[in-house]
Design an enzyme around this catalytic site. Structure first.
Site: not given
Length: 331
Positions: A238, A308, A315, A318, A324
């Protein structure tokens, strides 16, 4: 004499039929090759002929004929007139062209997911927007120093919140964050400068070892490729991909941290559940167009910091709540 004349005519007719068969077989060989070609006749009878290295044989019951491999040059014809030959090429090239193209897998609704996340991130007010690795280095420093600071900030950010990483970087920059200044700093002071980043004692050791390698093997700069970056102590995949993007302006892969890993699995952006960030990176890069690789880390990290969340995701706030896959399960 008449008998001899009749026999001569019979032999000539056979030779003519052989010549015609040989010409047809040669044409088959030229157009389709000797391998994988199927030849059939339209009448019964049995014939075998050798022409240009081919064995052409038709069975009297099935009427099927095949071109086989070369046999000794001899002629033995027993067939009716007006033999018609057809062939079907079964070469590998023909088979490949006839196979349907397998469509590339991609997640359902992923473009809608992405556009909604962009909308939710448009204010750029998450911690990563002000204290992420792209904000911690001195943009006015010489390029090698700037790249070194990018790498150090990424090393500190592992298992650490952006706020803590940013504070540690500010202290390091005030002290002098160059290869030479860090090599002159003892471990005790270095630990005090980066505390309380996660695993700070281990990171002191990694920063020391990596800085020494950069000094003597890279003339104070950082490697310009992922393969050599990941060989440095404390530098994972990463960090390497993010360093390539931020420090070298070269997109080599997606930087996947815990936020990107978690959200990718919740949105089903991976074909099957992945167990580690590196598995998630490989899965994402298999389908996500490269034009999105650079922004995906920044978008998902901020999205994971604000909405999230790892525990108790919001949620209800969102824009993806209706599409989702994890929304109903989480609430």
């Amino acid at each position: 004499m008449a008998s001899l004349y009749a026999q001569t005519n019979k032999t000539a007719r056979k030779a003519t039929r052989y010549k015609n068969c040989a010409s047809q077989a040669a044409a088959v060989q030229k157009n389709a090759g000797t391998e994988g070609c199927h030849v059939s006749s339209v009448n019964s009878g049995e014939a075998s002929a050798v022409a240009t290295g081919l064995n052409l044989k038709a069975d009297k019951h099935t009427g099927q004929a095949e071109i086989g491999r070369a046999i000794p040059s001899r002629v033995g014809l027993k067939q009716k007139r007006n033999l018609k030959i057809e062939y079907e090429c079964r070469s590998a090239e023909h088979s490949e062209k006839s196979d349907p193209k397998v469509p590339k897998w991609e997640p359902r609704n992923w473009k809608e997911h992405l556009n909604n996340i962009r909308e939710m991130r448009k204010n750029k007010d998450a911690p990563v927007d002000h204290m992420g690795a792209e904000k911690c280095f001195d943009k006015d420093a010489d390029p090698p120093v700037m790249r070194y600071q990018v790498l150090v900030s990424l090393m500190l950010s592992s298992q650490t919140k952006d706020q803590v990483t940013s504070a540690a970087m500010m202290k390091l920059r005030s002290h002098g964050l160059t290869v030479d200044s860090i090599l002159k700093t003892d471990d005790k002071l270095l630990g005090e400068l980066i505390y309380p980043v996660g695993f700070w004692k281990t990171k002191v050791k990694y920063i020391r070892q990596t800085t020494e390698i950069l000094k003597w093997q890279y003339n104070g700069d950082i490697p310009n490729n992922v393969a050599e970056l990941v060989k440095l102590p404390g530098v994972g995949a990463k960090m390497a991909h993010l360093a390539m993007d931020i420090a070298w302006n070269n997109i080599t892969g997606i930087g996947v941290d815990t936020h990107v890993h978690r959200i990718s699995n919740r949105l089903k952006w991976v074909k099957k559940e992945t167990k580690s960030p590196e598995d998630t990176r490989i899965a994402l890069e298999s389908w996500l167009p490269k034009e999105y690789w650079s922004e995906i880390n920044w978008l998902l990290v901020g999205f994971g910091q604000q909405i999230c969340l790892p525990v108790g995701p919001r949620c209800i706030e969102c824009l993806n709540r209706e599409i989702c896959p994890a929304s109903k399960r989480l609430h």
